[in-house]
Design an enzyme around this catalytic site. Structure first.
Site, PDB file in Angstrom:
ATOM      1  N   LYS A  80       4.853  30.083   8.400  1.00  0.00           N
ATOM      2  CA  LYS A  80       3.415  30.192   8.093  1.00  0.00           C
ATOM      3  C   LYS A  80       2.661  28.954   8.525  1.00  0.00           C
ATOM      4  CE  LYS A  80       3.916  30.448   3.712  1.00  0.00           C
ATOM      5  NZ  LYS A  80       5.350  30.400   3.742  1.00  0.00           N
ATOM      6  N   ASP A  93       5.831  34.274  -1.613  1.00  0.00           N
ATOM      7  CA  ASP A  93       5.342  35.457  -2.304  1.00  0.00           C
ATOM      8  C   ASP A  93       4.207  35.102  -3.256  1.00  0.00           C
ATOM      9  OD1 ASP A  93       7.171  36.967  -1.065  1.00  0.00           O
ATOM     10  OD2 ASP A  93       8.446  37.307  -2.812  1.00  0.00           O
ATOM     11  N   LYS A  99       6.825  34.858   3.573  1.00  0.00           N
ATOM     12  CA  LYS A  99       8.044  34.364   2.916  1.00  0.00           C
ATOM     13  C   LYS A  99       8.252  32.877   3.248  1.00  0.00           C
ATOM     14  CE  LYS A  99      13.002  35.094   3.505  1.00  0.00           C
ATOM     15  NZ  LYS A  99      13.186  33.850   4.230  1.00  0.00           N
ATOM     16  N   LYS A 111       5.306  21.897  -1.343  1.00  0.00           N
ATOM     17  CA  LYS A 111       6.063  21.102  -0.358  1.00  0.00           C
ATOM     18  C   LYS A 111       5.158  20.146   0.415  1.00  0.00           C
ATOM     19  CE  LYS A 111       8.241  24.058   2.303  1.00  0.00           C
ATOM     20  NZ  LYS A 111       7.648  25.349   1.941  1.00  0.00           N
TER      21      LYS A 111
END
Lengths: 433, 727
Positions: B14, B127, B9, B40
């Site tokens: 991550k 996702d 998510k 990003k």
């Protein structure tokens, strides 16, 4: 997308499946079928079934908005199973632009279906590249999928590379070139990819030479064969045999490669060439034409370059506009150098949009326009004082059947070009003797 | 060489996990490549210590893929990790998923040699919202996939959704769950229980530790800042575990259904005060049915819902949820292209324009029945390419509108395609900006077509009619006596022959033409549409009926109730009713009928001599065939069989399969086989007659068709070409 579909449909008994809404299939389906003289003919009721929609040439998965959300797998499987039952020689899947955006993994999806028919997937959506790019991508994928093996070389044999259903008069050109090669004692093993069978494609590794006629449609395919099987490549795109001069140079290059002697032209071809010259002389002595007649060419670079050279050097005409659709680096460079060396200053447009082309044609006011039916349409709106003669030589040309041998390449093609120019200039001779 | 992907998510950590892992592996002497797959572009921030890095898509925006060199996008971190960032469009524009696909192609063409690394790590956004973000799962990319989650319910919910995507897309590639703690109660136990529930294991768990925050504040990894810390030790263990992991231990995740997920949570928290996170889980974008490969589940679903429920009139196929024939873009162009002095700009790849241009040209050819149409389609295209697919095409649309305006058309119609709809370009937004800048000197009408997302061909026609009507018809005008509009002339027919009937009608009745809506119309004709006293419907199919309803509703137009007739009896009835409605008399109609009667009688008699007594079989698309029955009756031709094929423009049909049709012809032995296309399987000696979709209206349209049947009957001497076809 159209280029990839053309490569798949170039295999005899092959079918393209366009993974897209039905709107994406009618044009390639209709056009490619018309382009193939051995095509089906159109009886829409023969192909009413779901994935054809009354138009045989190309099948479609008929996607809709739901499939853009949830992916195309369900319809793709349904369509593939339906085509599998129809025993095609090969099924080639091409992604439409919308499908490419949603990112469906065609190769992965197809693997699980367990089909009997060989299936090749190309991701060539319209926005990812040109028609020639799609053609070559699909061509390379066909070769890779067939799991070809190295074979004993057939001496004096070639793969003709760069012919496609997405070229006007390809079948006539193929026959002309094959005949020229035959006269030199050279055998054609495969034509990649137009009007060729899978069996012929499987023989491709045995050829002694990859002979690339149109680099835009053949350079990567030849490179694949060269890398995989070591087959040398002779890329004669700058000398694509349009017109007498290029054809002679082309034949010399092939002869040199194979170490073959003999006269350049047959007696029939020499006669034909003489008749063409006589006809030019007749028009010249009456009218001073075709010298100085302004011409426009809208074509791929491997056609535009030698054609410009021929019209200028053989008929004495003046280039006014050259619009390049598919650009191969060799032929494009050659064209630039030729124009510079001859101090010619035509308007040159690379990949023009219809609006730019319309404006350029109106500004240049050519007397003869070589191009496709699209440019013929544009002529209607250019409001020129005298409508240029139109010579349909680029894809697509519609509204005319072409049955009797009438190539654009080779000696016969050069004679046809002279004939078109001289006939087209007749209305411009008013007021002369 | 091993390739792994880390999913999780957004905001769950991550990239922190990925950077620490990569730097740990590099510290162990391994050659590592980390590929950030997140618009990003912050995947490798901690590795590069904040140093500038080109993103692949940042370069692709301005140049072709072939002009991007690997060393422009690949940067080695001080810790020895090679870093690549995909980058992507600004939020709200373009398509980040397509960007990931584009990046993969660029890296391939730039010659990235993944085999030169011990480990390639893909750090993937949130996702699996569409096929683009599933690229790292494909064959040739990650062999093992790790899902990062915390013990928060929203995070577990998202992790479960990712498992759904993995199950569908990747098969057995899940290598483990990595916990990144947020400090909730029994968090490690919960994440471990979740890992088991989806058939996997907890590979590592990183408890909440202020060290992470401190390291991030310094733009570095924990592995670099505090190599002796407990967290750094855990990363070393994780790295060793990943290197040791065997492919055969991967699993296909058993993703939980929503009910199972709720049951799992309540089971775990039985006996506890309640779940650790006070907030109820928000349905993520891909909630509900898994968006298998599809694009941005919810956003596209909304678009699709719009297709099913367009605001205005709906085509039959859209209404009934049937297979969609062609697309709304082609349908919209078939209408916009009829406005003679306007220009159509297609916001699409050039292929869509090529297709539409060919369709229009061929239609124009068939209208003019000669090789050259009267006027060229006036069309240009924004030529959307890879760059616009990723970054959005509104800038290109803006430039193209201004360019089209240079040609000084009376109006510009902007019609949209599937790709422009998928990437979310909004022509209205572009026009608003141009209007604010006072850069528009011609009317620009956006037509909501959106390719197949807008519906089928018929829906595109309706959308175009609606948008053109709403934008251009002058609402201030009122009907004036004697002016007539001719509405919905069929686009694929002999337009000159069709309009000839109306021209004669206007002369005979002393009426004046106000506007042909919309064939051959000019902008000024459209503007004064409301001046007509009466509107005559030229077309007889569903689209014509739908246009009539639309114009009645939008402009208050008054229509004569019956569409234009074809055939003697139908035309006589129609003319009498029309004159009665307009003038309360019938003398003009009777006079015209009288002048045509002798021609009709002699023509009919001549055809009867050739065709009377013949037996016919009809195989045609479903549609309005009343004129056919009338002329068959008039010429005393008996009908043995009728079979209608499906036609979404006109009506239902259940025609014969080809084999059945052939058998029916053999069994029935008709003298005359009538079909929309001359059928190849008609035996020698049998007349193969064609049926136009739109015969010319008026007294003689049907007889003209029958004349062709008679001509075909005369030419039965032989057709040797059939023998050459073989079989």
């Amino acid at each position: 997308m159209v280029g990839a579909a053309a490569a798949f449909e170039g295999i005899r008994g092959g079918i393209s499946l366009i993974n897209a809404p039905t709107g994406c299939k009618f044009y390639p389906g209709w056009m490619l079928d018309v382009q193939d003289p051995a095509g089906s003919g159109l009886d829409p009721t023969d192909f009413c079934r779901r994935f054809f929609l009354g138009n045989k040439g190309v099948a479609s998965t008929a996607l809709d908005g739901r499939d853009y959300v949830y992916g195309s797998r369900r319809k793709l499987e349904e369509a593939l199973r339906s085509l599998d039952a129809m025993a095609f020689a090969l099924i080639g899947i091409v992604n439409g632009p919308g499908t490419a955006l949603i990112g469906d993994d065609l190769a992965d999806q197809v693997r699980g279906f367990g089909l009997r028919t060989p299936v090749v997937a190309a991701e060539s959506a319209g926005f990812t590249g040109s028609m020639a790019d799609g053609f070559q991508e699909a061509g390379v994928k066909i070769l890779a999928a067939l799991d070809l093996h190295a074979q004993e070389r057939v001496p004096r044999s070639v793969n003709l590379i760069g012919f496609g259903l997405c070229q006007h008069a390809w079948e006539h050109d193929r026959r002309e070139i094959s005949a020229l090669l035959r006269r030199m004692g050279i055998e054609v093993l495969s034509t990649l990819f137009a009007g060729t069978s899978l069996e012929e494609v499987r023989k491709a590794p045995a050829a002694s030479l990859n002979l690339v006629l149109r680099e835009e449609y053949g350079s990567k395919i030849a490179a694949f064969l060269q890398t995989r099987f070591g087959t040398p490549t002779l890329d004669l795109s700058v000398l694509a045999p349009y017109g007498y001069l290029a054809t002679e140079a082309w034949m010399d290059a092939v002869r040199l490669h194979f170490g073959i002697g003999g006269p350049a032209w047959s007696q029939d071809q020499r006669d034909l060439r003489l008749y063409a010259a006589k006809a030019a002389e007749r028009m010249f002595t009456r009218t001073g034409l075709p010298r100085g007649a302004r011409f426009a060419i809208c074509a791929d670079s491997s056609m535009a370059a030698p054609l410009t050279q021929f019209l200028h050097r053989y008929l004495g005409m003046e280039p006014a506009l050259i619009a390049i659709y598919e650009s191969g680096p060799n032929a494009r460079d050659f064209l630039g150098h030729y124009l510079e060396a001859c101090e010619l200053r035509p308007r040159v447009l690379d990949s023009p949009d219809p609006q730019a082309l319309r404006e350029a044609i109106a500004a240049c006011a050519p007397w003869v326009l070589f191009g496709s039916s699209f440019e013929n349409l544009i002529l209607e709106d250019c409001r020129l004082e005298r409508r240029p003669a139109f010579v349909g030589c680029s894809f697509p040309v519609w509204g005319k059947f072409r049955i009797a041998p009438r190539p654009w390449m080779g000696g016969s093609g050069a004679a046809a070009l002279v004939e078109e120019v001289l006939n087209g200039l007749q209305p411009f001779t008013t007021g002369s003797l | 060489m091993k390739q792994i992907a880390i999913y999780g998510k957004g905001g769950i950590g991550k990239s922190t996990i990925a950077c620490n892992l990569s730097e740990t592996l590099a510290g162990m002497g391994r050659r590592v490549l980390q590929v950030g797959c997140d618009p990003k572009r912050d995947s490798s921030r901690l590795l590069l210590r904040g140093a500038e890095q080109n993103t692949v898509l940042g370069l692709l925006k301005d140049r072709p893929a072939s002009a991007i060199a690997l060393d422009e996008v690949l940067k080695r971190s001080p810790g020895g990790v090679d870093c690549i960032e995909a980058g992507g469009p600004e939020p709200g524009v373009g398509c980040a998923g397509r960007g990931i696909l584009s990046m993969a192609q660029v890296l391939e063409s730039a010659g990235l040699d993944k085999a030169a690394y011990d480990l390639v790590l893909y750090d993937v956004l949130g996702d699996v919202v569409c096929g683009g973000f599933a690229v790292p799962m494909r064959d040739g990319y990650a062999d093992e996939i790790y899902v990062v989650t915390s013990g928060e319910i929203m995070s577990l919910y998202a992790a479960n959704n990712i498992c759904k995507g993995l199950k569908n897309l990747a098969g057995a590639k899940l290598a483990g769950i990595i916990g990144n703690g947020r400090g909730t109660d029994r968090e490690e136990d919960l994440v471990r229980a979740f890992a088991r529930a989806v058939g996997s294991d907890l590979t590592a768990f990183f408890a909440r530790d202020p060290l992470f925050k401190e390291a991030e504040a310094r733009g570095r990894t924990v592995a670099a800042c505090a190599p002796d810390s407990d967290a750094a030790r855990k990363f070393r263990l994780l790295a060793e575990g990943i290197l040791r992991f065997r492919a055969r231990d991967r699993v296909q995740p058993a993703a939980l259904s929503e009910q199972e997920f709720e049951a799992f949570l309540s089971g775990f928290f039985q006996g506890c005060a309640g779940p650790p996170s006070p907030a109820a889980p928000e349905a993520p974008a891909a909630a509900g049915e898994p968006a298998r490969n599809g694009h941005r589940g919810r956003a596209r679903a909304q678009k699709w819902e719009r297709t099913l429920r367009p605001a205005g009139p709906r085509s039959r196929a859209v209404e009934n949820g049937e297979d969609l024939y062609s697309c709304a873009l082609a349908g919209a162009f078939s209408v916009s292209n009829q406005v003679r002095d306007a220009w159509t700009l297609m916001h699409s790849p050039s292929g869509c324009a090529h297709t539409s241009l060919s369709g229009a040209a061929l239609s124009a050819l068939s209208q003019a029945r000669r090789q050259r149409p009267e006027s060229a389609p006036r069309l240009s295209c924004t030529d959307l390419r890879e760059q616009e697919m990723v970054f959005g095409g509104e800038g290109r649309l803006r430039d193209s509108i201004l360019r089209a305006a240079e040609g000084r058309p009376s109006a510009i119609f902007v019609i949209t395609s599937c790709p422009s709809a998928v990437i979310g370009d909004d022509p209205k937004r572009v026009l608003e900006r141009l209007r604010r800048e006072s850069k528009l000197e011609v009317p620009v009408v956006p037509i909501a077509s959106d390719g197949i997302l807008g519906g089928d061909y018929a829906q595109g026609m309706l959308n175009a009619y609606q948008d053109i009507t709403d934008s251009l018809v002058d609402p201030a005008l009122s009907p004036e006596p004697g002016w007539v509009n001719v509405v919905a002339e069929p686009a694929v027919s002999d337009s000159a022959a069709h309009f000839a009937f109306f021209r004669e009608l206007l002369d005979a009745f002393g009426l004046r033409l106000n506007c042909r809506y919309i064939q051959q119309a000019r902008l000024e004709d459209i503007r004064r549409f409301r001046r007509a006293q009466v509107n005559l419907l030229a077309g007889r199919d569903r689209s014509a009926e739908a246009l009539r309803r639309l114009l009645e509703e939008r402009t208050g137009a008054h229509f004569f109730p019956d569409p234009a007739p074809c055939g003697w009896d139908a035309t006589c009835r129609w003319l009498r009713r029309l004159e009665d409605a307009l003038f309360r008399s019938q003398e003009k109609a009777e006079r015209w009928i009288e002048t045509c009667a002798e021609r009709r009688r002699s023509w009919s008699e001549r055809l009867k001599r050739r065709l009377a007594g013949k037996k016919a079989a009809v195989f045609a698309y479903a549609g309005q065939w009343d004129w056919l029955w009338e002329v068959l009756r008039e010429l005393e031709i008996e009908v043995l069989e009728t079979s209608f094929y499906e036609n979404t423009m006109n009506g239902d049909g259940v025609g014969h399969e080809v084999a059945e049709r052939r058998q029916a012809i053999l069994d029935l032995q008709p003298d005359l086989v009538l079909a929309n296309y001359a059928l190849r399987d008609v035996p020698p000696g049998v007349i193969a007659g064609t049926l136009p979709f739109y015969p010319a209206p008026g007294f003689f349209g049907a007889l003209e068709v029958a004349e062709r049947w008679a001509a075909s009957g005369r030419a039965q001497a032989g057709e040797g070409w059939r023998e050459d076809l073989g079989g």
